[in-house]
Design a protein around this motif. Structure first.
Motif, mmCIF file in Angstrom:
data_model
loop_
_atom_site.group_PDB
_atom_site.id
_atom_site.type_symbol
_atom_site.label_atom_id
_atom_site.label_comp_id
_atom_site.label_asym_id
_atom_site.label_seq_id
_atom_site.Cartn_x
_atom_site.Cartn_y
_atom_site.Cartn_z
ATOM 1 N N LEU B 27 0.843 -1.191 0.000
ATOM 2 C CA LEU B 27 0.000 0.000 0.000
ATOM 3 C C LEU B 27 0.881 1.245 0.000
ATOM 4 O O LEU B 27 0.449 2.331 0.369
ATOM 5 N N CYS B 108 -15.243 2.362 -1.538
ATOM 6 C CA CYS B 108 -15.877 2.363 -0.218
ATOM 7 C C CYS B 108 -15.108 3.120 0.859
ATOM 8 O O CYS B 108 -15.448 3.039 2.040
ATOM 9 N N HIS B 109 -14.054 3.815 0.465
ATOM 10 C CA HIS B 109 -13.233 4.510 1.444
ATOM 11 C C HIS B 109 -12.516 5.653 0.735
ATOM 12 O O HIS B 109 -12.471 5.691 -0.494
ATOM 13 N N VAL B 139 -14.946 -0.402 8.147
ATOM 14 C CA VAL B 139 -13.993 -1.431 7.708
ATOM 15 C C VAL B 139 -12.826 -0.826 6.930
ATOM 16 O O VAL B 139 -11.748 -0.635 7.475
ATOM 17 N N CYS B 140 -13.063 -0.496 5.679
ATOM 18 C CA CYS B 140 -11.975 -0.123 4.777
ATOM 19 C C CYS B 140 -11.230 1.176 5.109
ATOM 20 O O CYS B 140 -10.012 1.216 4.964
ATOM 21 N N SER B 143 -7.721 1.228 6.917
ATOM 22 C CA SER B 143 -6.427 0.849 6.332
ATOM 23 C C SER B 143 -5.755 1.948 5.533
ATOM 24 O O SER B 143 -4.663 1.730 5.011
ATOM 25 N N PHE B 144 -6.391 3.107 5.406
ATOM 26 C CA PHE B 144 -5.832 4.138 4.532
ATOM 27 C C PHE B 144 -5.483 5.418 5.290
ATOM 28 O O PHE B 144 -6.342 6.169 5.714
ATOM 29 N N LYS B 165 -14.469 -4.294 19.230
ATOM 30 C CA LYS B 165 -13.711 -5.496 18.863
ATOM 31 C C LYS B 165 -14.206 -6.134 17.567
ATOM 32 O O LYS B 165 -13.541 -6.974 16.988
ATOM 33 N N PRO B 168 -11.744 -3.992 14.909
ATOM 34 C CA PRO B 168 -10.582 -3.615 15.717
ATOM 35 C C PRO B 168 -9.625 -2.639 15.059
ATOM 36 O O PRO B 168 -9.112 -1.747 15.731
ATOM 37 N N LYS B 169 -9.389 -2.781 13.771
ATOM 38 C CA LYS B 169 -8.374 -1.937 13.148
ATOM 39 C C LYS B 169 -8.734 -0.454 13.221
ATOM 40 O O LYS B 169 -7.870 0.394 13.369
ATOM 41 N N LEU B 172 -7.857 0.688 16.693
ATOM 42 C CA LEU B 172 -6.407 0.636 16.877
ATOM 43 C C LEU B 172 -5.754 1.887 16.301
ATOM 44 O O LEU B 172 -4.763 2.395 16.813
ATOM 45 N N ASP B 201 -9.282 -2.015 25.375
ATOM 46 C CA ASP B 201 -8.584 -3.306 25.298
ATOM 47 C C ASP B 201 -7.727 -3.344 24.045
ATOM 48 O O ASP B 201 -6.663 -3.942 24.006
ATOM 49 N N ILE B 202 -8.235 -2.688 23.009
ATOM 50 C CA ILE B 202 -7.507 -2.655 21.738
ATOM 51 C C ILE B 202 -6.477 -1.535 21.766
ATOM 52 O O ILE B 202 -5.324 -1.708 21.398
ATOM 53 N N HIS B 204 -5.252 1.339 24.409
ATOM 54 C CA HIS B 204 -5.398 1.884 25.758
ATOM 55 C C HIS B 204 -5.228 3.391 25.813
ATOM 56 O O HIS B 204 -5.555 4.015 26.816
ATOM 57 N N GLU B 205 -4.719 3.987 24.710
ATOM 58 C CA GLU B 205 -4.501 5.437 24.702
ATOM 59 C C GLU B 205 -5.681 6.211 24.114
ATOM 60 O O GLU B 205 -5.618 7.433 23.975
#
Lengths: 120, 236
Positions: B27, B108-109, B139-140, B143-144, B165, B168-169, B172, B201-202, B204-205
């Motif tokens: 990517l 979609c993103h 979702v998508c 990642s970008f 959860k 998660p990404k 994160l 949980d994923i 903490h900050e």
């Protein structure tokens, strides 16, 4: 997700690096896909096969996709810890960590060519 | 560039060749443009905030209300992404905030390249904050990298407190979780505590702010969060 556009990236990367002979002799493309990349190995493989057929490229190549699990680095224990169920805490001491060291990969890891040296 | 180790340079490649030196991150094209965006925002000292969520969580309403609260003090612009229509940009412009619609036509993103192209049609001199309202999708967009300073993800009180959860990404990669539509909390089985624990949980900050664009609840905290970061950007 977006496996087809990733395959397009793989193919254009290889196109830029390999000669026509090398492309015919390329028998395996090893890909590392991190758990966090949201890419599904099976779908990536399917997309590659579809691309091979429709574009008539890399006819002798197969793809080998390894999924890399997510690991964080714990500064308290000074080692890596595997992340399970998306809980980003050290498995030994439970300290949270945002330092992801494995799992975000989306790489061409290795290429395997036919061993014979026959010049066509 | 793909670096191939163990090749005999004058012959065709044979056998197994590692590409480990390369990190040919697939990517990379997006991230290259994202870095260019970051440099540009540093030059103009414009805070760039990427707002993500599912469809219908309240991003556009939040942009309207935030714009109204801050426009006396700051120069605000909004880039909105959608598959089709200019509805969101129109709604934001209706309240007097400068907005530009990106129509992805099926993608979609939002990607960095789209942001870069949109920016070429904008005058960002003296812009204090540029919001990017991403396509409604948990979702998508995760990642970008769009070159943003902060990523803010909304979960509405009507969406359920078990979402982090499941996606998660997104959590994160975010700095702030906004629990939106807090005016509806009395009517839905949503626990702000539960969603906070799940998300932390994923990551903490992750900061968490609960708000309602409609009632005004929590908007002060949200505006303070932004103002702190505008000031920080100016001092960079």
């Amino acid at each position: 997700m977006h496996e087809v556009s990733i395959i397009q990236q793989v193919v254009s990367t290889l196109d830029a690096e390999l000669s026509e002979i090398e492309k015919k002799k390329l028998i395996k493309i090893y890909i590392h896909v991190g758990e966090l990349s949201n890419v599904q190995p099976v779908l990536l493989n399917n997309a590659f096969e579809a691309f091979q057929q429709s574009e008539n490229v890399y006819p002798n190549s197969k793809m080998d996709i390894e999924q890399i699990s997510t690991e964080i680095y714990c500064s308290v224990c000074n080692k890596n810890s595997r992340v399970e169920k998306y809980i980003f805490r050290c498995k030994d001491c439970n300290t949270p960590s945002a330092n992801v060291v494995k799992g975000e990969e989306l790489l061409i890891h290795k290429l395997e060519f036919e061993k014979s040296d026959i010049i066509i | 560039m793909l670096e191939l180790s163990n090749t005999r340079s004058s012959k065709n490649k044979r056998g197994t060749i590692n590409c480990d030196n390369t990190t040919k991150y697939l990517l990379q094209a997006n991230d290259f443009v994202a870095d260019a965006i970051r440099k540009k925002m540093l030059e103009s000292k414009t805070l760039l905030v990427n707002i993500t969520s599912s469809a219908g969580s309240g991003k556009t309403t939040l942009m309207q209300k935030t714009g109204l609260l801050l426009k006396e003090k700051y120069n605000i612009k909004v880039l909105v992404g959608d598959l089709e229509t200019e509805r969101d940009a129109d709604r934001i412009k209706e309240v007097g905030i400068d907005a530009l619609q990106i129509v992805t036509g099926g993608i979609c993103h939002l990607e960095a390249q789209m942001i870069w192209q949109a920016m070429e049609n904008m005058d960002l001199t003296n812009t204090d904050i540029l919001f990017i309202e991403n396509v409604g999708n948990l979702v998508c967009p995760a990642s970008f990298d769009l070159g943003e300073d902060y990523r803010v993800t909304l979960i509405a009180s009507t969406e359920g407190d078990d979402k982090p959860k499941k996606y998660p990404k997104m959590f994160l990669t975010s700095e702030l979780l906004l629990v939106s539509k807090s005016d509806l909390l009395p009517y839905v089985p949503f626990s702000v505590e539960a969603v906070t624990i799940d998300a932390r949980d994923i990551n903490h900050e992750l900061d968490v702010i609960t708000l309602s664009s409609t009632s005004g609840d929590g908007m002060e905290n949200w505006c303070a969060w932004i103002e702190e970061r505008i000031a920080k950007k100016k001092s960079e």
